[in-house]
Design a protein around this motif. Structure first.
Motif, PDB file in Angstrom:
ATOM      1  N   ARG A  26       0.841  -1.201   0.000  1.00  0.00           N
ATOM      2  CA  ARG A  26       0.000   0.000   0.000  1.00  0.00           C
ATOM      3  C   ARG A  26       0.877   1.251   0.000  1.00  0.00           C
ATOM      4  O   ARG A  26       0.608   2.215  -0.726  1.00  0.00           O
ATOM      5  CB  ARG A  26      -0.928  -0.022   1.218  1.00  0.00           C
ATOM      6  CG  ARG A  26      -2.045   0.977   1.130  1.00  0.00           C
ATOM      7  CD  ARG A  26      -3.100   0.769   2.198  1.00  0.00           C
ATOM      8  NE  ARG A  26      -3.938  -0.375   1.822  1.00  0.00           N
ATOM      9  CZ  ARG A  26      -4.281  -1.352   2.645  1.00  0.00           C
ATOM     10  NH1 ARG A  26      -3.885  -1.354   3.900  1.00  0.00           N
ATOM     11  NH2 ARG A  26      -5.040  -2.339   2.238  1.00  0.00           N
ATOM     12  N   ASP A  27       1.950   1.230   0.801  1.00  0.00           N
ATOM     13  CA  ASP A  27       2.882   2.363   0.830  1.00  0.00           C
ATOM     14  C   ASP A  27       3.574   2.538  -0.523  1.00  0.00           C
ATOM     15  O   ASP A  27       3.761   3.657  -0.998  1.00  0.00           O
ATOM     16  CB  ASP A  27       3.934   2.168   1.930  1.00  0.00           C
ATOM     17  CG  ASP A  27       3.343   2.254   3.334  1.00  0.00           C
ATOM     18  OD1 ASP A  27       2.200   2.747   3.494  1.00  0.00           O
ATOM     19  OD2 ASP A  27       4.029   1.800   4.281  1.00  0.00           O
ATOM     20  N   LEU A  28       3.948   1.413  -1.137  1.00  0.00           N
ATOM     21  CA  LEU A  28       4.626   1.480  -2.436  1.00  0.00           C
ATOM     22  C   LEU A  28       3.702   1.961  -3.550  1.00  0.00           C
ATOM     23  O   LEU A  28       4.170   2.461  -4.573  1.00  0.00           O
ATOM     24  CB  LEU A  28       5.231   0.115  -2.787  1.00  0.00           C
ATOM     25  CG  LEU A  28       6.457  -0.269  -1.960  1.00  0.00           C
ATOM     26  CD1 LEU A  28       6.823  -1.720  -2.202  1.00  0.00           C
ATOM     27  CD2 LEU A  28       7.625   0.655  -2.277  1.00  0.00           C
ATOM     28  N   ALA A  29       2.415   1.850  -3.354  1.00  0.00           N
ATOM     29  CA  ALA A  29       1.465   2.358  -4.352  1.00  0.00           C
ATOM     30  C   ALA A  29       1.560   3.883  -4.443  1.00  0.00           C
ATOM     31  O   ALA A  29       1.181   4.474  -5.460  1.00  0.00           O
ATOM     32  CB  ALA A  29       0.038   1.935  -4.003  1.00  0.00           C
ATOM     33  N   GLN A  30       2.099   4.517  -3.400  1.00  0.00           N
ATOM     34  CA  GLN A  30       2.273   5.972  -3.392  1.00  0.00           C
ATOM     35  C   GLN A  30       3.585   6.398  -4.045  1.00  0.00           C
ATOM     36  O   GLN A  30       3.801   7.574  -4.296  1.00  0.00           O
ATOM     37  CB  GLN A  30       2.231   6.496  -1.953  1.00  0.00           C
ATOM     38  CG  GLN A  30       0.968   6.148  -1.194  1.00  0.00           C
ATOM     39  CD  GLN A  30      -0.277   6.646  -1.896  1.00  0.00           C
ATOM     40  OE1 GLN A  30      -0.340   7.807  -2.317  1.00  0.00           O
ATOM     41  NE2 GLN A  30      -1.259   5.782  -2.041  1.00  0.00           N
ATOM     42  N   GLY A  31       4.478   5.435  -4.296  1.00  0.00           N
ATOM     43  CA  GLY A  31       5.762   5.740  -4.913  1.00  0.00           C
ATOM     44  C   GLY A  31       6.849   4.880  -4.312  1.00  0.00           C
ATOM     45  O   GLY A  31       6.650   4.194  -3.314  1.00  0.00           O
ATOM     46  N   GLU A  32       8.037   4.940  -4.929  1.00  0.00           N
ATOM     47  CA  GLU A  32       9.118   4.084  -4.456  1.00  0.00           C
ATOM     48  C   GLU A  32       9.564   4.483  -3.055  1.00  0.00           C
ATOM     49  O   GLU A  32       9.429   5.632  -2.643  1.00  0.00           O
ATOM     50  CB  GLU A  32      10.285   4.080  -5.446  1.00  0.00           C
ATOM     51  CG  GLU A  32      11.002   5.389  -5.616  1.00  0.00           C
ATOM     52  CD  GLU A  32      12.098   5.311  -6.668  1.00  0.00           C
ATOM     53  OE1 GLU A  32      12.079   4.427  -7.542  1.00  0.00           O
ATOM     54  OE2 GLU A  32      12.985   6.162  -6.603  1.00  0.00           O
TER      55      GLU A  32
END
Length: 120
Positions: A26-32
């Motif tokens: 979920r955090d990675l869906a916001q960016g690397e």
């Protein structure tokens, strides 16, 4: 129903079976993010975070790139689409069955026409 690569699908669902890894995705869906940034919201060591990341990597859900001493992780959405495709069959199955149940319940709740006996 389309059958997907079983071992690949097993790895995806195994990786998704852990709440820490789901939150990392979920955090990675916001960016690397770096490994440290992925570990930060949890009370876990970098070594533990790295094990979670390796599980996500082996399932093909993320890609890790090493830039100097920094490990950057990026979401790979393709495998999630494969998992969703597999689940889609059951979404259709349950939607159809619940629609039938809904129709039956609505019919049961409708007032029945009353017929009065004819007078002679």
């Amino acid at each position: 129903m389309v059958e997907l690569n079983t071992s690949r699908l097993d790895a995806i669902y195994r990786a998704l079976g852990d709440g820490t890894r789901r939150q990392m995705l979920r955090d990675l869906a916001q960016g690397e993010r770096t490994v440290g940034q992925l570990a930060e919201p949890f009370a876990i060591s970098l070594a533990a975070a790295s094990k979670h990341i390796k599980s996500l990597e082996s399932a093909g859900l993320i890609r890790r790139e090493v830039r100097g001493r920094t490990h950057l992780c990026r979401l790979e959405p393709g495998p999630l689409a494969s998992a969703h495709e597999w689940l889609r069959f059951y979404e259709v199955f349950w939607t159809q069955h619940l629609d039938v149940l809904d129709r039956l319940l609505r019919q049961e709740g409708e007032p029945k026409p009353t017929t009065k006996p004819k007078r002679k």
